[in-house]
Scaffold this motif. Structure first.
Motif, short mmCIF file in Angstrom:
data_model
loop_
_atom_site.label_atom_id
_atom_site.label_comp_id
_atom_site.label_asym_id
_atom_site.label_seq_id
_atom_site.Cartn_x
_atom_site.Cartn_y
_atom_site.Cartn_z
N GLU A 81 0.82 -1.20 0.00
CA GLU A 81 0.00 0.00 0.00
C GLU A 81 0.86 1.26 0.00
O GLU A 81 0.59 2.22 -0.74
CB GLU A 81 -0.93 -0.01 1.22
CG GLU A 81 -1.79 1.22 1.37
CD GLU A 81 -2.90 1.31 0.35
OE1 GLU A 81 -3.29 2.46 0.04
OE2 GLU A 81 -3.35 0.26 -0.14
N LEU A 82 1.93 1.29 0.81
CA LEU A 82 2.84 2.43 0.81
C LEU A 82 3.52 2.59 -0.55
O LEU A 82 3.66 3.71 -1.06
CB LEU A 82 3.93 2.25 1.87
CG LEU A 82 3.62 2.71 3.28
CD1 LEU A 82 4.81 2.45 4.19
CD2 LEU A 82 3.25 4.16 3.33
N THR A 83 3.93 1.49 -1.15
CA THR A 83 4.58 1.53 -2.46
C THR A 83 3.64 2.09 -3.51
O THR A 83 4.05 2.87 -4.37
CB THR A 83 5.07 0.13 -2.86
OG1 THR A 83 5.87 -0.40 -1.80
CG2 THR A 83 5.92 0.18 -4.12
N GLN A 84 2.36 1.72 -3.44
CA GLN A 84 1.37 2.28 -4.37
C GLN A 84 1.26 3.78 -4.20
O GLN A 84 1.14 4.52 -5.17
CB GLN A 84 0.00 1.64 -4.15
CG GLN A 84 -0.15 0.26 -4.71
CD GLN A 84 -1.52 -0.33 -4.40
OE1 GLN A 84 -2.23 0.15 -3.54
NE2 GLN A 84 -1.88 -1.37 -5.12
N GLN A 85 1.27 4.26 -2.97
CA GLN A 85 1.15 5.69 -2.73
C GLN A 85 2.37 6.46 -3.22
O GLN A 85 2.25 7.57 -3.74
CB GLN A 85 0.94 5.97 -1.24
CG GLN A 85 -0.40 5.50 -0.72
CD GLN A 85 -0.56 5.81 0.75
OE1 GLN A 85 -0.26 6.91 1.20
NE2 GLN A 85 -1.03 4.84 1.50
N VAL A 86 3.56 5.88 -3.07
CA VAL A 86 4.79 6.57 -3.45
C VAL A 86 5.03 6.49 -4.96
O VAL A 86 5.33 7.48 -5.61
CB VAL A 86 6.00 5.99 -2.68
CG1 VAL A 86 7.31 6.57 -3.19
CG2 VAL A 86 5.86 6.27 -1.19
N TYR A 87 4.91 5.29 -5.54
CA TYR A 87 5.28 5.08 -6.94
C TYR A 87 4.10 4.99 -7.90
O TYR A 87 4.28 5.04 -9.11
CB TYR A 87 6.11 3.79 -7.08
CG TYR A 87 7.45 3.89 -6.40
CD1 TYR A 87 8.50 4.55 -7.01
CD2 TYR A 87 7.66 3.32 -5.14
CE1 TYR A 87 9.72 4.64 -6.39
CE2 TYR A 87 8.88 3.40 -4.53
CZ TYR A 87 9.92 4.07 -5.15
OH TYR A 87 11.13 4.15 -4.53
N GLY A 88 2.91 4.80 -7.39
CA GLY A 88 1.76 4.62 -8.26
C GLY A 88 1.54 3.15 -8.57
O GLY A 88 2.28 2.28 -8.12
N VAL A 111 2.63 -3.26 -8.77
CA VAL A 111 3.33 -2.12 -8.18
C VAL A 111 4.76 -2.56 -7.92
O VAL A 111 5.01 -3.73 -7.60
CB VAL A 111 2.63 -1.63 -6.89
CG1 VAL A 111 2.65 -2.69 -5.81
CG2 VAL A 111 3.25 -0.36 -6.38
N GLN A 112 5.71 -1.64 -8.13
CA GLN A 112 7.11 -1.97 -7.92
C GLN A 112 7.82 -0.75 -7.38
O GLN A 112 7.61 0.36 -7.87
CB GLN A 112 7.75 -2.42 -9.23
CG GLN A 112 9.18 -2.87 -9.07
CD GLN A 112 9.75 -3.38 -10.39
OE1 GLN A 112 9.07 -3.44 -11.39
NE2 GLN A 112 11.00 -3.75 -10.36
N GLY A 113 8.66 -0.93 -6.38
CA GLY A 113 9.42 0.18 -5.82
C GLY A 113 10.17 -0.26 -4.58
O GLY A 113 10.05 -1.39 -4.13
N VAL A 114 10.95 0.65 -4.05
CA VAL A 114 11.72 0.41 -2.83
C VAL A 114 11.24 1.40 -1.78
O VAL A 114 11.21 2.60 -2.02
CB VAL A 114 13.23 0.58 -3.08
CG1 VAL A 114 14.02 0.41 -1.79
CG2 VAL A 114 13.72 -0.40 -4.13
N ILE A 115 10.89 0.89 -0.62
CA ILE A 115 10.47 1.73 0.50
C ILE A 115 11.53 1.63 1.58
O ILE A 115 11.83 0.54 2.07
CB ILE A 115 9.09 1.29 1.06
CG1 ILE A 115 8.01 1.39 -0.01
CG2 ILE A 115 8.73 2.10 2.29
CD1 ILE A 115 7.68 2.78 -0.45
N ARG A 116 12.09 2.77 1.94
CA ARG A 116 13.08 2.82 3.03
C ARG A 116 12.61 3.81 4.07
O ARG A 116 12.08 4.86 3.73
CB ARG A 116 14.44 3.28 2.50
CG ARG A 116 15.11 2.28 1.65
CD ARG A 116 16.51 2.73 1.33
NE ARG A 116 17.14 1.74 0.46
CZ ARG A 116 17.96 2.02 -0.50
NH1 ARG A 116 18.30 3.27 -0.72
NH2 ARG A 116 18.48 1.08 -1.24
N GLY A 117 12.81 3.48 5.32
CA GLY A 117 12.49 4.40 6.40
C GLY A 117 11.10 4.26 6.98
O GLY A 117 10.74 5.03 7.86
N ALA A 118 10.32 3.31 6.48
CA ALA A 118 8.97 3.12 7.04
C ALA A 118 9.08 2.46 8.41
O ALA A 118 10.00 1.71 8.68
CB ALA A 118 8.13 2.26 6.11
#
Length: 161
Positions: A81-88, A111-118
């Motif tokens: 869900e966070l990745t969707q919000q950040v990267y679409g 959805v694809q991306g890297v989440i750091r700091g969550a």
């Protein structure tokens, strides 16, 4: 035998070319000191996400192991869900027609991306068969992580001497 004659136009052209070449590299003749400053946004948003997972659908031998698996699955769902919000989100759709009659409709998303700091705010059971995990992503933390690896800068002042 050919005789060399002085041509003032030719001499002026050669002299002008030499002067142009000499002064075109003028920047290497001056020393300069550049002051840099880091770029920082004025505000940093905080986004949050909640992930859910069913407990009874998890693979495990007993209720405790199923609950641990649901906890992990709900955390992964919250990260998605966070990745969707950040990267679409990428959405693919397809329809098949035969004789102008709709035969098949497919819709997929990824959805694809890297989440750091969550960080995990809390994980808790919801009702009898669902587990939920709440995540928060503070972009101040993301900015600090980014600045530790890449220093975005802009020119603050240039001194020529």
């Amino acid at each position: 035998m050919r005789r060399f004659t002085f041509n003032s136009k030719r001499a002026f052209t050669v002299l002008a070319t030499l002067v142009t070449l000499l002064f075109s590299g003028c920047t290497s003749l001056f020393n300069k000191h550049v002051e840099w400053e880091t770029i920082e946004p004025e505000t940093f948003p905080i986004i949050s996400a909640v992930g859910y997972a069913p407990i009874s659908a998890q693979k495990g031998h007993d209720k405790a192991s199923k609950m641990l698996m649901a906890l992990k699955a709900s955390k992964l769902d919250a990260y998605r869900e966070l990745t969707q919000q950040v990267y679409g989100q990428k959405v693919d759709g397809e329809q098949t027609l035969s004789n102008l009659i709709l035969q098949n409709t497919q819709l997929g998303s990824s959805v694809q991306g890297v989440i750091r700091g969550a960080r995990v705010i809390k994980s808790y059971p919801v009702g009898d068969d669902t587990y939920a995990t709440e995540l928060e992503l503070d972009f101040k933390v993301v900015n600090d992580i980014y600045l530790s690896t890449a220093k975005p800068r802009r020119v603050k002042k240039v001194h020529y001497y």
